[in-house]
Design a protein around this motif. Structure first.
Motif, PDB file in Angstrom:
ATOM      1  N   ASP A 260      31.746  38.034  51.608  1.00 20.62           N
ATOM      2  CA  ASP A 260      32.032  39.466  51.469  1.00 20.62           C
ATOM      3  C   ASP A 260      33.526  39.754  51.598  1.00 20.62           C
ATOM      4  O   ASP A 260      34.123  40.428  50.749  1.00 20.62           O
ATOM      5  CB  ASP A 260      31.269  40.276  52.530  1.00 20.62           C
ATOM      6  CG  ASP A 260      29.765  40.171  52.356  1.00 20.62           C
ATOM      7  OD1 ASP A 260      29.323  39.709  51.289  1.00 20.62           O
ATOM      8  OD2 ASP A 260      29.043  40.531  53.300  1.00 20.62           O
ATOM      9  N   VAL A 261      34.137  39.262  52.670  1.00 20.47           N
ATOM     10  CA  VAL A 261      35.533  39.615  52.931  1.00 20.47           C
ATOM     11  C   VAL A 261      36.480  38.949  51.934  1.00 20.47           C
ATOM     12  O   VAL A 261      37.499  39.540  51.554  1.00 20.47           O
ATOM     13  CB  VAL A 261      35.941  39.262  54.378  1.00 20.47           C
ATOM     14  CG1 VAL A 261      35.159  40.093  55.375  1.00 20.47           C
ATOM     15  CG2 VAL A 261      35.775  37.781  54.664  1.00 20.47           C
ATOM     16  N   VAL A 262      36.162  37.735  51.499  1.00 19.87           N
ATOM     17  CA  VAL A 262      37.048  37.052  50.551  1.00 19.87           C
ATOM     18  C   VAL A 262      36.951  37.685  49.164  1.00 19.87           C
ATOM     19  O   VAL A 262      37.969  37.895  48.490  1.00 19.87           O
ATOM     20  CB  VAL A 262      36.726  35.545  50.490  1.00 19.87           C
ATOM     21  CG1 VAL A 262      37.623  34.867  49.451  1.00 19.87           C
ATOM     22  CG2 VAL A 262      36.938  34.899  51.854  1.00 19.87           C
ATOM     23  N   VAL A 263      35.731  38.003  48.725  1.00 14.71           N
ATOM     24  CA  VAL A 263      35.563  38.660  47.425  1.00 14.71           C
ATOM     25  C   VAL A 263      36.258  40.017  47.423  1.00 14.71           C
ATOM     26  O   VAL A 263      36.958  40.378  46.471  1.00 14.71           O
ATOM     27  CB  VAL A 263      34.064  38.832  47.090  1.00 14.71           C
ATOM     28  CG1 VAL A 263      33.877  39.827  45.948  1.00 14.71           C
ATOM     29  CG2 VAL A 263      33.453  37.494  46.694  1.00 14.71           C
ATOM     30  N   THR A 264      36.101  40.772  48.499  1.00 21.05           N
ATOM     31  CA  THR A 264      36.739  42.081  48.594  1.00 21.05           C
ATOM     32  C   THR A 264      38.256  41.959  48.523  1.00 21.05           C
ATOM     33  O   THR A 264      38.935  42.735  47.842  1.00 21.05           O
ATOM     34  CB  THR A 264      36.340  42.786  49.900  1.00 21.05           C
ATOM     35  OG1 THR A 264      34.919  42.941  49.940  1.00 21.05           O
ATOM     36  CG2 THR A 264      36.992  44.153  49.997  1.00 21.05           C
ATOM     37  N   SER A 265      38.803  40.971  49.209  1.00 19.59           N
ATOM     38  CA  SER A 265      40.254  40.773  49.212  1.00 19.59           C
ATOM     39  C   SER A 265      40.770  40.265  47.865  1.00 19.59           C
ATOM     40  O   SER A 265      41.958  40.432  47.559  1.00 19.59           O
ATOM     41  CB  SER A 265      40.648  39.778  50.311  1.00 19.59           C
ATOM     42  OG  SER A 265      40.321  40.287  51.587  1.00 19.59           O
ATOM     43  N   ALA A 266      39.911  39.637  47.088  1.00 20.02           N
ATOM     44  CA  ALA A 266      40.317  39.101  45.786  1.00 20.02           C
ATOM     45  C   ALA A 266      40.263  40.135  44.675  1.00 20.02           C
ATOM     46  O   ALA A 266      40.669  39.846  43.537  1.00 20.02           O
ATOM     47  CB  ALA A 266      39.438  37.905  45.415  1.00 20.02           C
ATOM     48  N   LEU A 267      39.786  41.351  44.975  1.00 16.90           N
ATOM     49  CA  LEU A 267      39.772  42.399  43.960  1.00 16.90           C
ATOM     50  C   LEU A 267      41.209  42.721  43.529  1.00 16.90           C
ATOM     51  O   LEU A 267      42.136  42.619  44.328  1.00 16.90           O
ATOM     52  CB  LEU A 267      39.111  43.661  44.518  1.00 16.90           C
ATOM     53  CG  LEU A 267      37.600  43.581  44.775  1.00 16.90           C
ATOM     54  CD1 LEU A 267      37.144  44.802  45.564  1.00 16.90           C
ATOM     55  CD2 LEU A 267      36.845  43.474  43.456  1.00 16.90           C
ATOM     56  N   PRO A 268      41.407  43.128  42.287  1.00 17.25           N
ATOM     57  CA  PRO A 268      42.774  43.406  41.807  1.00 17.25           C
ATOM     58  C   PRO A 268      43.336  44.701  42.388  1.00 17.25           C
ATOM     59  O   PRO A 268      42.631  45.459  43.056  1.00 17.25           O
ATOM     60  CB  PRO A 268      42.583  43.517  40.292  1.00 17.25           C
ATOM     61  CG  PRO A 268      41.179  44.012  40.144  1.00 17.25           C
ATOM     62  CD  PRO A 268      40.401  43.320  41.229  1.00 17.25           C
ATOM     63  N   ALA A 269      44.598  44.960  42.122  1.00 13.83           N
ATOM     64  CA  ALA A 269      45.234  46.200  42.556  1.00 13.83           C
ATOM     65  C   ALA A 269      44.571  47.389  41.869  1.00 13.83           C
ATOM     66  O   ALA A 269      44.166  47.309  40.710  1.00 13.83           O
ATOM     67  CB  ALA A 269      46.724  46.166  42.236  1.00 13.83           C
ATOM     68  N   ALA A 270      44.466  48.491  42.591  1.00 12.72           N
ATOM     69  CA  ALA A 270      43.766  49.671  42.082  1.00 12.72           C
ATOM     70  C   ALA A 270      44.600  50.438  41.063  1.00 12.72           C
ATOM     71  O   ALA A 270      45.822  50.563  41.218  1.00 12.72           O
ATOM     72  CB  ALA A 270      43.395  50.594  43.245  1.00 12.72           C
ATOM     73  N   GLN A 271      43.915  50.996  40.039  1.00 17.40           N
ATOM     74  CA  GLN A 271      44.624  51.736  39.002  1.00 17.40           C
ATOM     75  C   GLN A 271      45.271  53.016  39.526  1.00 17.40           C
ATOM     76  O   GLN A 271      46.250  53.495  38.964  1.00 17.40           O
ATOM     77  CB  GLN A 271      43.667  52.103  37.855  1.00 17.40           C
ATOM     78  CG  GLN A 271      43.409  50.997  36.875  1.00 17.40           C
ATOM     79  CD  GLN A 271      42.325  50.043  37.348  1.00 17.40           C
ATOM     80  OE1 GLN A 271      41.670  50.304  38.345  1.00 17.40           O
ATOM     81  NE2 GLN A 271      42.140  48.953  36.632  1.00 17.40           N
ATOM     82  N   ASN A 272      44.736  53.592  40.607  1.00 19.31           N
ATOM     83  CA  ASN A 272      45.325  54.836  41.102  1.00 19.31           C
ATOM     84  C   ASN A 272      46.730  54.626  41.673  1.00 19.31           C
ATOM     85  O   ASN A 272      47.467  55.586  41.901  1.00 19.31           O
ATOM     86  CB  ASN A 272      44.417  55.488  42.141  1.00 19.31           C
ATOM     87  CG  ASN A 272      44.145  54.604  43.340  1.00 19.31           C
ATOM     88  OD1 ASN A 272      43.828  53.437  43.183  1.00 19.31           O
ATOM     89  ND2 ASN A 272      44.264  55.162  44.521  1.00 19.31           N
ATOM     90  N   LEU A 273      47.133  53.370  41.887  1.00 20.18           N
ATOM     91  CA  LEU A 273      48.502  53.104  42.330  1.00 20.18           C
ATOM     92  C   LEU A 273      49.498  53.526  41.251  1.00 20.18           C
ATOM     93  O   LEU A 273      50.606  53.980  41.555  1.00 20.18           O
ATOM     94  CB  LEU A 273      48.685  51.626  42.670  1.00 20.18           C
ATOM     95  CG  LEU A 273      47.811  51.095  43.810  1.00 20.18           C
ATOM     96  CD1 LEU A 273      48.093  49.614  44.054  1.00 20.18           C
ATOM     97  CD2 LEU A 273      48.035  51.898  45.086  1.00 20.18           C
ATOM     98  N   PHE A 274      49.097  53.374  39.990  1.00 18.38           N
ATOM     99  CA  PHE A 274      49.972  53.822  38.907  1.00 18.38           C
ATOM    100  C   PHE A 274      50.076  55.345  38.909  1.00 18.38           C
ATOM    101  O   PHE A 274      51.132  55.905  38.590  1.00 18.38           O
ATOM    102  CB  PHE A 274      49.454  53.335  37.556  1.00 18.38           C
ATOM    103  CG  PHE A 274      50.270  53.824  36.394  1.00 18.38           C
ATOM    104  CD1 PHE A 274      51.516  53.286  36.136  1.00 18.38           C
ATOM    105  CD2 PHE A 274      49.804  54.852  35.578  1.00 18.38           C
ATOM    106  CE1 PHE A 274      52.292  53.750  35.081  1.00 18.38           C
ATOM    107  CE2 PHE A 274      50.567  55.324  34.526  1.00 18.38           C
ATOM    108  CZ  PHE A 274      51.819  54.772  34.283  1.00 18.38           C
ATOM    109  N   THR A 275      48.975  56.020  39.283  1.00 16.82           N
ATOM    110  CA  THR A 275      49.012  57.476  39.389  1.00 16.82           C
ATOM    111  C   THR A 275      50.015  57.908  40.451  1.00 16.82           C
ATOM    112  O   THR A 275      50.785  58.851  40.252  1.00 16.82           O
ATOM    113  CB  THR A 275      47.617  58.022  39.747  1.00 16.82           C
ATOM    114  OG1 THR A 275      46.661  57.607  38.767  1.00 16.82           O
ATOM    115  CG2 THR A 275      47.629  59.551  39.801  1.00 16.82           C
ATOM    116  N   TYR A 276      50.018  57.218  41.595  1.00 15.49           N
ATOM    117  CA  TYR A 276      50.981  57.539  42.656  1.00 15.49           C
ATOM    118  C   TYR A 276      52.415  57.310  42.177  1.00 15.49           C
ATOM    119  O   TYR A 276      53.298  58.138  42.400  1.00 15.49           O
ATOM    120  CB  TYR A 276      50.712  56.685  43.897  1.00 15.49           C
ATOM    121  CG  TYR A 276      49.352  56.861  44.512  1.00 15.49           C
ATOM    122  CD1 TYR A 276      48.596  58.007  44.268  1.00 15.49           C
ATOM    123  CD2 TYR A 276      48.797  55.884  45.325  1.00 15.49           C
ATOM    124  CE1 TYR A 276      47.338  58.167  44.826  1.00 15.49           C
ATOM    125  CE2 TYR A 276      47.541  56.039  45.891  1.00 15.49           C
ATOM    126  CZ  TYR A 276      46.815  57.179  45.638  1.00 15.49           C
ATOM    127  OH  TYR A 276      45.570  57.335  46.196  1.00 15.49           O
TER     128      TYR A 276
END
Length: 310
Positions: A260-276
């Motif tokens: 669980d924790v490794v898969v969650t950490s391996a997710l890519p950067a979120a698209q809303n960061l570009f919104t910020y």
């Protein structure tokens, strides 16, 4: 691996629609800016309030979330350290640090958690951690060191001190936390419109991201090449590796909790960061390219993690 592939497919389609909108000029010149303001100032806060007001805040206190928090802090601190040494500036370094440790726990994390981990709720603690702690802190840094209004002008001392209370994302998150902690139930006639408005947040952010790709150079080759490659390496490889070391070596997690924790950490950067980045007019190219590359790299990484630990 159906969950991984289906999650990425949904995102790719919406981003593709955004690219076509930008290519055809369907929304006109101000279209991208309008969607950015909609996602940041209206839909995003509504979504965060709706999510947090009904959330179980007790999930914030668990060993799994602690692993995620520590791995996020580790890779973000690594980027900040390099940024300070290379004099990349507070704004660019802040966005880069977010790209290095802020996972796509919403529109991608939920389907992957459901199909790969077997329980969509497993991503909830990470979502809460990011919107309650990481986002307000990062946006406050951008407010205090960059702008209050997003126009590039610093405000007065009082405006800068009160910046967190003027930020729509922070206000939506903190208000939702207060409602949840107090045990209040928001009436349906109030919550339902907020839910409807909040549902626009993710599609708007993805459409803006797709529109920004129109006319862009190949990722990882521009002036921000070093920042992009560092953030992607930390996000796609560094964070899941740190999470695995912490989970196994420090917290003694095995089996499903470790996966669980490794898969969650391996997710890519979120698209809303570009919104910020777009809202604050800082490091937009860095955010766009980091999100795009980390999303591409995360596919084989997630498949490999699920195969090795599943």
């Amino acid at each position: 691996m159906t969950g991984v592939l289906s999650g990425f497919a949904v995102i790719a389609v919406v981003i593709g629609v955004g690219y076509v909108l930008g290519w055809r000029g369907t929304l006109g010149e101000p279209g991208r800016d309008v969607l950015t303001r909609l996602a940041f100032s209206v839909a995003g806060p509504a979504l965060l309030f709706h999510t947090l007001a009904r959330a179980d805040l007790s999930v914030l206190f668990s060993s799994r979330l602690l692993v995620t928090a520590l791995s996020t802090a580790a890779v973000s601190a690594a980027f900040v350290a390099v940024g300070a040494l290379r004099h990349w500036g507070v704004g660019r370094t802040t966005i880069g640090a977010l790209c290095a440790g802020y996972v796509n726990s919403g529109n991608l994390g939920i389907p992957i958690a459901a199909y790969v981990l077997g329980d969509a709720s497993l991503v909830a603690p990470v979502l809460l951690f990011q919107v309650v702690i990481v986002t307000p802190v990062a946006l406050t840094v951008l407010d205090l060191t960059g702008t209050v209004t997003g126009t590039g002008e610093k405000g007065t001392v009082w405006q800068r001190l009160l910046a967190p209370l003027r930020n729509p994302i922070a206000v939506g998150s903190l208000t939702g936390v207060v409602v949840s902690a107090a045990g209040w139930k928001v009436p349906g006639p109030v919550m339902e419109p907020l839910t409807m408005i909040g549902n626009m947040s993710v599609p708007a952010a993805l459409l803006v991201f797709g529109m920004s790709l129109r006319g862009s150079a190949a990722p990882g080759r521009g002036l921000d090449r070093q920042l992009v490659l560092l953030s992607v390496a930390l996000k796609s490889l560094g964070q899941p590796l740190v999470a695995w070391v912490l989970a196994r070596g420090v917290f003694g997690l095995h089996g499903a909790p470790l996966l669980d924790v490794v898969v969650t950490s391996a997710l890519p950067a979120a698209q809303n960061l570009f919104t910020y980045a777009s809202r604050y007019r800082v490091a937009e190219t860095l955010a766009r390219e980091s999100v795009l590359l980390s999303t591409m790299v995360s596919v084989p990484v997630l498949v490999g993690v699920a195969t090795l630990l599943g």
